[in-house]
Structures are given as structure tokens and as C-alpha cells.
Design a protein around this motif. Structure first.
Motif, PDB file in Angstrom:
ATOM      1  N   VAL A 103      56.792  10.957  15.632  1.00 59.87           N
ATOM      2  CA  VAL A 103      55.670  10.760  14.727  1.00 59.87           C
ATOM      3  C   VAL A 103      54.364  10.797  15.520  1.00 59.87           C
ATOM      4  O   VAL A 103      54.285  10.336  16.655  1.00 59.87           O
ATOM      5  CB  VAL A 103      55.831   9.416  13.994  1.00 59.87           C
ATOM      6  CG1 VAL A 103      54.588   9.083  13.181  1.00 59.87           C
ATOM      7  CG2 VAL A 103      57.058   9.450  13.090  1.00 59.87           C
ATOM      8  N   GLU A 118      55.489  15.871  12.847  1.00 55.79           N
ATOM      9  CA  GLU A 118      55.069  15.599  11.478  1.00 55.79           C
ATOM     10  C   GLU A 118      55.004  16.864  10.628  1.00 55.79           C
ATOM     11  O   GLU A 118      54.486  16.845   9.507  1.00 55.79           O
ATOM     12  CB  GLU A 118      53.707  14.892  11.469  1.00 55.79           C
ATOM     13  CG  GLU A 118      53.773  13.483  12.034  1.00 55.79           C
ATOM     14  CD  GLU A 118      52.616  12.599  11.588  1.00 55.79           C
ATOM     15  OE1 GLU A 118      51.860  13.010  10.697  1.00 55.79           O
ATOM     16  OE2 GLU A 118      52.485  11.489  12.136  1.00 55.79           O
ATOM     17  N   ARG A 172      49.198   8.708  13.538  1.00 57.57           N
ATOM     18  CA  ARG A 172      50.194   9.178  12.573  1.00 57.57           C
ATOM     19  C   ARG A 172      49.445   9.778  11.387  1.00 57.57           C
ATOM     20  O   ARG A 172      48.225   9.644  11.287  1.00 57.57           O
ATOM     21  CB  ARG A 172      51.110   8.038  12.109  1.00 57.57           C
ATOM     22  CG  ARG A 172      50.383   6.875  11.446  1.00 57.57           C
ATOM     23  CD  ARG A 172      51.341   5.730  11.135  1.00 57.57           C
ATOM     24  NE  ARG A 172      51.847   5.118  12.338  1.00 57.57           N
ATOM     25  CZ  ARG A 172      53.141   5.204  12.734  1.00 57.57           C
ATOM     26  NH1 ARG A 172      54.016   5.873  12.020  1.00 57.57           N
ATOM     27  NH2 ARG A 172      53.539   4.618  13.840  1.00 57.57           N
ATOM     28  N   HIS A 173      50.180  10.454  10.486  1.00 55.57           N
ATOM     29  CA  HIS A 173      49.548  11.084   9.319  1.00 55.57           C
ATOM     30  C   HIS A 173      48.434  12.017   9.774  1.00 55.57           C
ATOM     31  O   HIS A 173      47.260  11.883   9.422  1.00 55.57           O
ATOM     32  CB  HIS A 173      48.998  10.009   8.370  1.00 55.57           C
ATOM     33  CG  HIS A 173      48.451  10.561   7.085  1.00 55.57           C
ATOM     34  ND1 HIS A 173      47.123  10.468   6.748  1.00 55.57           N
ATOM     35  CD2 HIS A 173      49.039  11.211   6.058  1.00 55.57           C
ATOM     36  CE1 HIS A 173      46.909  11.039   5.576  1.00 55.57           C
ATOM     37  NE2 HIS A 173      48.067  11.498   5.135  1.00 55.57           N
ATOM     38  N   SER A 181      53.822  14.565   1.464  1.00 62.97           N
ATOM     39  CA  SER A 181      53.064  13.622   2.268  1.00 62.97           C
ATOM     40  C   SER A 181      52.552  12.446   1.447  1.00 62.97           C
ATOM     41  O   SER A 181      51.348  12.182   1.388  1.00 62.97           O
ATOM     42  CB  SER A 181      51.901  14.349   2.968  1.00 62.97           C
ATOM     43  OG  SER A 181      51.346  13.547   3.982  1.00 62.97           O
ATOM     44  N   TRP A 221      55.401  10.128   4.640  1.00 68.21           N
ATOM     45  CA  TRP A 221      55.029   9.602   5.957  1.00 68.21           C
ATOM     46  C   TRP A 221      55.148   8.086   6.048  1.00 68.21           C
ATOM     47  O   TRP A 221      55.007   7.504   7.128  1.00 68.21           O
ATOM     48  CB  TRP A 221      53.631  10.051   6.363  1.00 68.21           C
ATOM     49  CG  TRP A 221      52.510   9.699   5.443  1.00 68.21           C
ATOM     50  CD1 TRP A 221      52.028  10.463   4.417  1.00 68.21           C
ATOM     51  CD2 TRP A 221      51.689   8.524   5.485  1.00 68.21           C
ATOM     52  NE1 TRP A 221      50.977   9.835   3.805  1.00 68.21           N
ATOM     53  CE2 TRP A 221      50.743   8.639   4.446  1.00 68.21           C
ATOM     54  CE3 TRP A 221      51.660   7.393   6.294  1.00 68.21           C
ATOM     55  CZ2 TRP A 221      49.782   7.661   4.193  1.00 68.21           C
ATOM     56  CZ3 TRP A 221      50.703   6.413   6.052  1.00 68.21           C
ATOM     57  CH2 TRP A 221      49.779   6.560   5.009  1.00 68.21           C
TER      58      TRP A 221
END
Length: 812
Positions: free
Chosen positions: A284, A290, A374-375, A593, A626
Motif C-alpha cells: 500500500v 494500489e 496511501r490512497h 476506490s 482502499w
């Protein structure tokens, strides 16, 4: 032998000891060590047979019996060698031929007396490690990539068109002439239902990919299929590289949402100008980890590009991308140029404002100082302004004007058209594109008995809050989500926009528009486009939701129809039905997502005590969740979840079936009619969350409420991150379990590719089915039982792990 005897005790009623130390001289015993792990040749190529050698020494004070050394490359045992009896102080060098290996770097390990057959003074020094690097051999290496079909997710009765491109991933060009392709569609029994042939012509340079070769069509029928592509052997391709001339892909007809666009993965497209394919990875916060399929393409220098060949006409483009955050957070803006058949068309605008969160997976935020990222992806969309025919080349390219660095995950292509006013005499039209203009039109439709609803012509509508719909059932209809678009204020963030309807508007319809919010992080409470309580018989269809907290939160909602929707890049659930919501139908919805469960049914009773029953979730796709699961079901009964495709959940299970109440009053699972999960695919699902806890593709968790009446059928789990199915139970305290798992039956289950993860959670990975025995925060060994009728396990490190005495797994 040592004997400890208690002859008296004070205080407690029984003898107790916390620690016991034994002093003295150990009895004579052998002590086997292993060292000097080497390979021959030391720097092999792929065609070389490799021999591993290691030296075993008896460092103990007594002779050892005969034993063996096991050699490992990665997780795989690749050879063994016998070791004869060794006197104290003696050594022996042993070897094993492990054959030729594919190019790559391998972690080697030699383990002496792996079965612990020889009693030793020290059992902890029986292993040594090393590294083996195998160099590529100079050869052509042809693979079928991509193997594609359109529509990308066909329904029964659709005409499916197949194409194959050939990539040369070797180091020399292929031979010239014809390169034959044979594509076969095989049903679940392995019988060919369609065979198609074609060819690409001419030499294929090292690193190059041919144009896709159209092979023909097949009429889809419901079921599970394998698409097998076979390339003819090439004269410049050594035999060691021909095994990958045959490749297979799963094709599930009738699973997932039927959407009007085709998706093209960047890693399968043509690249050039210094573009780089990255992955696979499950980490991640990384470009590959991702991305869908856990692979992507990076464009890091001027001239770098990724180019897609269209399988159908298109006049629109969506790309999932990643560009850097600003140093202090908040995002940056950039552009990327779009070319068609080599000519510049226009630039697509990109921003990282809605991406890049930091910190722990449970509650990340926008501050780069909070922890790891992250994301990191978002999406951008563009009307091309022209129809690009099938067979055209659409390129995303970094030019000098494109000042960022870029990662491209995939693109969507779709042919879109505006929908007109259904009936100008019966639909009010806003006087402008402001928030009050729309509310005035809604009020006019409510007050005028001759009006059916409101038509929203194409345009960008600036909205600052919730529209109020009440008084009667009306239809709110736009020109389509590509054309009628509500936008939150660009100079703000986290603005609560959307629709709020009450029971006096029961029977209303909302269709044909998009909502683009300005949320940059999760805020519980606001941010739901449809925030619905105590309503019934609403229809929501053909909507597109992005950069919101949720698309829909339904509290005691009955008989809703939610269909043909796309939910993307939201910060919590895609949609959640709770508090006695009954009889709702959710179909043909794709999420990408989401920041919590993509689809959730939570039988809480804090606002309504009714049972949650009779809901149908079907033909759904969840991609790249996520935070949390693709599908989560907490309690209720007689609810059905079917024809679902879930892939690439980043930190959590693909499907959660749980009786955890999260501290809310809640109904557990009812016994009859049962809760059903039917015809589901889980691909590359699972992750780690709550610190050290790993999650499987499908999580069965009995906890604070009753867990019963669960039926799962026709389940396919492919390549899970840690494990396929995990059974687990919540505990009141470390020794007191809550409710057991009972009356739970699986039928026709396939689990493949559960491998060791090789990361910090390696010890919790590689299980096809794991009956979790570990004490974890709030959890302990699984309690209860489950039955599996018809189980297929393929290529898992460990097919089934159940070391508990508290859980019975019946496999028939």
C-alpha cells in the motif's frame, strides 16, 4: 530427566511455579549446523542447470544419526540432499541439482534436519541463507498481451469480440513471417465452446508489442470460462522461453456490473519514450501496490507514453492516474497530453487534490507528517470532442508542457450521447445553473399538478447544499452523467451537497446526472449524495458519484431500486442500507476506490427496530477498495448477494460476513430464510488492517450477535493477498468467546494462488482456508463449525490450516 515436586504450599490451593531454571552440564548430544551455501555455476543463465551445495557440521559432543538438508528458493523447496552420520566435530558437504531456473533473484535457504529427527543441543542454528541471481538468456520471448474482449464484462447473449496482441519481452527480435494465434474459450468442464485463430506478421523487436489482432466473436452464455491463448513457437525463441506462449485468463459471464464502457489496463498497452511498466506489488502507498491488477505504467520523462488500441468507437476517456502531492499536502494540478493515431488532440486536466492520505489505515488524513502515504490515485475524465473509430490508437504522453511525473493505471473508453427532455410539457427546466435555480424548478414541479418532474439540460450546475424533495413523487432527470453535472464549490472543501427526500416524495426517480464533490478526507455524518431516512419506492439510476463521502446512506428505506450507477473515489461506503431497510434492489453498480465498504448491509436498530430482510444486491463490481471490504454484511436474514465481482481490495477482505455490532444495537443473523451469497469472484483480495491483523478474500467472523443461517455457493477466490477464507470469532475477554459460527454452509468453492506473502505478515499468509487460532485484540481462536460441499484447492502454500480444538470444518 528433571522432576519438580511440591511438598507444601501456602496461599493458593495448588502448587504454582512461574519460572524454573535448571543448572548443570548438558548431556552429550549432537549439534548440527549448516553454512557455506553456494551455487554452481555462480552466475547462471536461464538455460543452466544449477547445483546448490552446503556444508553440514556436527558441533555437538556426540555423534549424529543420518539426516538430510532441504534447499529452498523463495518459498519453494527445490531439492534435498542426504547427510550421513557425523561424528562430533565432523563435517560433510552435500549438493542437490535444482535444474534450470527462470531469470530473477532468489533468496536461498538450506535447512539441515528439517524434521527434527536428530535430538540436538541447539535446534535454532539449523539454517543458513544466500542469494541466487539468474540472468536472462538472449532470446526472443513472445507472450500474448493483452488478451482482450469487448464488452469487457459481457452479459449472457452479448456478442463478445476477442483480440490478442503479441509482446516480445525478450532481448532479441523475433523471426519474421507469420506468428500464429489460437484462442479457445473453455467452459467449466474444460470443453472448448469456441476456437478462433489469427496471426500477426513481421519481426517483433525486443520490447515491442504488435497491434491487436481481431480473432472473431462468441455469443456469451452464463457460466465460468477460461480463455486460453496459444502463440506459435518462434524460430528466435529458445525452448526455455516457450512455456509462456500459452496463457489463460478467467472469464465469468454473469458476474459483476454491466457497464457501458470498456476498461484497458495500462500495463497491457504499448509503451515507449522511456515509459516503464511497474509491479506487481501488494504494498500500500506504492504505484504498483494500489493499482488494479497491482501493475501500472509510469511516465517519468518527456516523450514517455502509453498507447491503447480501441476495441470499439469512443468519444470519451477516463484515466486512473497518480501524480505527486504538494510537499505540505493539498495536491497539485497538472495536465497530460492525449494523441489519436499520432496526432495531438487535447490535454486532460489532472489534480492530486483528492488523493494522497497519510497515516494509519484506520483513519488517515491529509497531513504528510502523519505517516506513510496511501490512497495515491484519482481519476480524470475528458470528452474527446470527436468519435474515435475502433482500431484507433489513443496515447497518453508526457510532453514538455506536462510538468509532473505520472503513473497510469487504466483508461475507460465509452461512446456517450445526450438524453433529451422526456416530455417538455411535463418537465420543469431550471432557469440557470445555480443551486437555487434547481431548487426553484423542484418546487415548481412539486406545486404544479400537471408537471411530472424536472429535466436538467447538459451543463455544470454549481451546488452549495442539499436539494429538498418533498410533497409528491417527481422525476429528476438529466441529460446523462457525462453531460449533466453537479459540482461542489471549487474554492471550498468538504461541502455537504446532494438530495434529501422525505416520505411525501415516495416513488420519486433520480436519473441521468453526475455529482463531483470537493471532499478531501472522511468526515462522518455529511457528504452523502442521497441521505435517505424512512422513504420507499425511490429509483436511482444512471448516476455518477465522485469525491463525496458516500453515494447513498439508507436508514429504514424500503423497496428502493438502485441501478446502472458508477461510484468512484469516495471516502467512506459506496452505499449502505441499515435500520430495517427491506425489499431493496441494488443492481449493475460499479464502485472504484471506496474508503469503506463498497456495498454494505448493516442491521443496526438505533433508529428503527425492524428486521433487515428481503434485500437483493446483484450484478455488482467492486474494485480497489482502499479501506474496508468490497461487500460487507452485518446481520439480517433472507438477503441475497449474487453475481458479484470484487478485485484488488487493498487492506481488508473482499467479502465480510460478520455479526460484530460496533457498539450499536443490532440484529444478528436470522436462521431462516438464510442469508445467501451466490456466484461471486474475489480476485487479489485481502490485506492488513488494525495494525497486525491480516484479512482474507472472504472473512467469516462471529462476534457480538448471533451468527447463523449463512449459505455461500459458487465462490471463486483467485490470488488472495494472505488467505482465501478465514474463520474467526470475537471474544468478550481472552478466554470467553462470544457467539459461535453455526449453520454455515459453502457449496462449490474454488481457491487458488494463496501463497506466502514474503512481507511482515508472512506467518499469517499462504492459507487456502484458515481457521484462525491466534489470540488477537478482541478476538481468539475460531469457535463453532462450517461445512464445505465441493471444494477445489489449487496452488496454495497450505490448503487448509485448522489447529484449533474449538472449530470443526467439514469438507465433503
Amino acid at each position: 530427566d528433571v522432576r519438580l515436586q511440591f511438598t507444601a504450599n501456602t496461599g493458593a490451593p495448588g502448587g504454582q511455579v512461574a519460572e524454573l531454571q535448571i543448572s548443570g552440564t548438558p548431556a552429550p548430544n549432537p549439534d548440527l549446523t549448516v553454512s557455506g551455501l553456494t551455487s554452481s555455476p555462480a552466475s547462471p543463465v536461464e538455460t543452466d542447470a544449477v547445483t546448490l551445495s552446503a556444508t553440514v557440521r556436527n558441533a555437538g559432543s556426540a555423534a549424529s544419526a543420518a539426516t538430510s538438508v532441504a534447499f529452498y528458493a523463495g518459498d519453494d523447496k527445490v531439492g534435498t540432499a542426504s547427510v550421513g552420520a557425523l561424528a562430533a566435530g565432523a563435517t560433510a558437504t552435500v549438493s542437490a541439482n535444482i535444474g534450470a531456473r527462470d531469470a530473477g533473484t532468489y533468496r536461498l535457504e538450506a535447512r539441515v534436519d528439517e524434521q527434527n529427527a536428530v535430538p540436538e543441543q541447539n535446534e535454532g542454528n539449523n539454517t543458513t541463507t544466500g542469494t541466487l541471481t539468474v540472468r536472462p538468456v538472449d532470446t526472443a520471448d513472445l507472450i500474448a498481451s493483452p488478451v482482450s474482449w469487448t464488452p469487457g464484462n459481457p452479459a449472457a447473449g452479448d456478442t463478445v469480440t476477442f483480440s490478442v496482441a503479441i509482446r516480445n519481452q525478450g532481448t532479441v527480435a523475433s523471426a519474421g513471417g507469420s506468428h500464429g494465434i489460437t484462442l479457445t474459450v473453455l467452459n467449466d468442464a474444460g470443453t472448448a465452446v469456441r476456437t478462433l485463430t489469427g496471426a500477426a506478421s513481421g519481426a517483433i523487436a525486443a520490447g515491442a508489442t504488435t497491434a491487436p489482432v481481431s480473432l472473431g466473436t462468441w455469443t456469451a452464455a452464463n457460466g465460468k470460462y477460461t480463455v486460453r491463448a496459444v502463440l506459435a513457437d518462434d524460430a528466435n525463441e529458445l525452448p526455455v522461453k516457450r512455456a509462456n506462449n500459452t496463457s489463460t485468463l478467467p472469464l465469468f459471464i454473469g458476474r459483476g456490473a454491466s457497464m457501458p464502457y470498456d476498461t484497458y489496463e495500462a500495463e497491457d498497452a504499448a509503451v515507449g519514450g522511456g515509459a516503464t511498466r511497474v509491479g506487481p506489488s501488494r504494498d500500500v502507498g506504492t504505484i504498483a501496490g494500489e493499482a488494479s491488477g497491482r501493475r501500472a505504467v509510469t511516465l517519468g520523462q518527456t516523450g514517455a507514453y502509453v498507447e491503447f488500441t480501441t476495441r470499439a468507437p469512443t468519444n470519451s476517456l477516463v484515466t486512473r492516474f497518480s501524480i505527486p502531492d504538494a510537499p505540505g499536502g493539498g495536491g497539485i494540478d497538472s495536465t497530460l497530453n492525449v494523441y489519436v493515431d499520432g496526432g495531438f488532440l487535447k490535454a486532460v486536466s489532472l489534480t492530486s487534490r483528492y488523493a494522497w492520505l497519510y497515516g494509519a489505515e484506520s483513519s488517515p488524513n491529509n497531513n504528510p507528517g502523519s505517516g506513510p502515504p496511501r490512497h495515491i490515485y484519482d481519476e480524470a475524465n475528458l470528452l474527446l470532442g470527436t468519435t474515435v473509430p475502433a482500431g484507433s490508437r489513443i496515447r497518453l504522453q508526457k510532453d514538455a508542457a506536462n510538468t509532473s511525473t505520472y503513473a497510469i493505471d487504466f483508461v475507460d473508453f465509452e461512446q456517450v450521447t445526450q438524453a433529451g427532455n422526456p416530455d417538455p410539457a411535463k418537465y420543469a427546466i431550471p432557469a440557470g445553473f445555480g443551486h437555487q435555480d434547481v431548487q426553484n424548478a423542484l418546487d415548481k414541479a412539486r406545486m404544479d399538478a400537471s408537471l411530472t418532474g424536472v429535466y436538467l439540460p447538459a451543463g455544470d450546475y454549481q451546488t452549495t447544499g442539499k436539494f429538498q424533495v418533498y410533497g409528491k413523487a417527481i422525476k429528476v432527470v438529466g441529460a446523462g452523467p457525462w453531460f449533466t453535472r453537479f459540482r461542489a464549490p471549487s474554492g471550498q472543501q468538504n461541502t455537504d451537497i446532494g438530495f434529501r427526500a422525505d416520505a411525501t416524495a415516495n416513488g420519486s426517480t433520480f436519473a441521468g446526472f453526475a455529482y463531483f464533490g470537493n471532499y478531501v478526507e472522511r468526515i462522518d455524518g455529511p457528504g452523502k449524495v442521497f441521505d435517505l431516512t424512512n422513504v420507499a419506492n425511490l429509483t436511482i439510476e444512471n448516476v455518477w458519484i465522485e469525491h463525496q463521502v458516500c453515494m447513498l446512506w439508507g436508514t429504514n428505506t424500503d423497496n428502493l431500486t438502485i441501478r446502472n450507477a458508477r461510484i468512484r473515489n469516495v471516502f467512506a461506503d459506496g452505499l449502505n442500507l441499515t435500520n430495517g431497510s427491506t425489499g431493496n434492489r441494488v443492481t449493475d453498480v460499479e464502485t472504484r476506490s471506496t474508503g469503506d465498504d463498497s456495498f454494505a448491509l448493516f442491521s443496526a436498530t438505533d433508529h428503527n427496530s425492524g428486521e433487515q430482510t428481503g434485500n437483493v444486491f446483484e450484478n455488482l463490481t467492486s474494485l480497489l477498495t482502499w479501506r474496508a471490504a468490497g461487500l460487507a454484511v452485518y446481520g439480517g436474514y433472507d438477503n441475497t448477494f449474487r453475481n458479484i465481482y470484487i478485485a484488488d481490495t487493498l487492506v481488508y477482505s473482499g467479502v465480510t460476513i460478520s455479526s460484530l455490532d460496533f457498539g450499536y444495537p443490532m440484529h444478528g443473523f436470522g436462521a431462516s430464510p438464510p442469508t445467501r451469497f451466490e456466484n461471486i469472484s474475489l480476485v487479489r483480495a485481502g490485506g492488513h488492517f488494525w495494525g497486525q491483523q491480516t484479512f482474507p478474500a472472504l472473512w467469516v467472523f462471529s462476534s457480538s450477535k448471533v451468527f447463523q443461517g449463512i449459505r455461500v455457493s459458487d465462490l471463486d477466490i483467485v490470488d488472495p493477498t494472505y488467505s482465501g477464507i478465514m474463520f474467526q470469532t470475537g471474544y468478550q475477554n481472552p478466554t470467553t468467546p462470544l457467539n459461535p459460527i453455526r449453520d454455515t454452509v459453502f457449496t462449490n468453492v474454488s481457491i487458488s494462488g494463496a501463497r506466502k506473502s514474503g512481507d511482515a505478515f508472512d506467518a499469517k499468509s499462504g492459507f487456502g482456508i484458515w481457521v484462525n487460532e491466534l489470540p488477537e485484540p478482541g478476538q481468539g481462536p475460531a469457535v463453532g463449525s462450517a461445512t464445505i460441499n465441493g471444494l477445489r484447492l489449487v496452488n496454495n502454500h497450505t490448503d487448509i490450516r485448522n489447529t484449533t480444538s474449538t472449530f470443526t470444518l467439514n469438507v465433503n
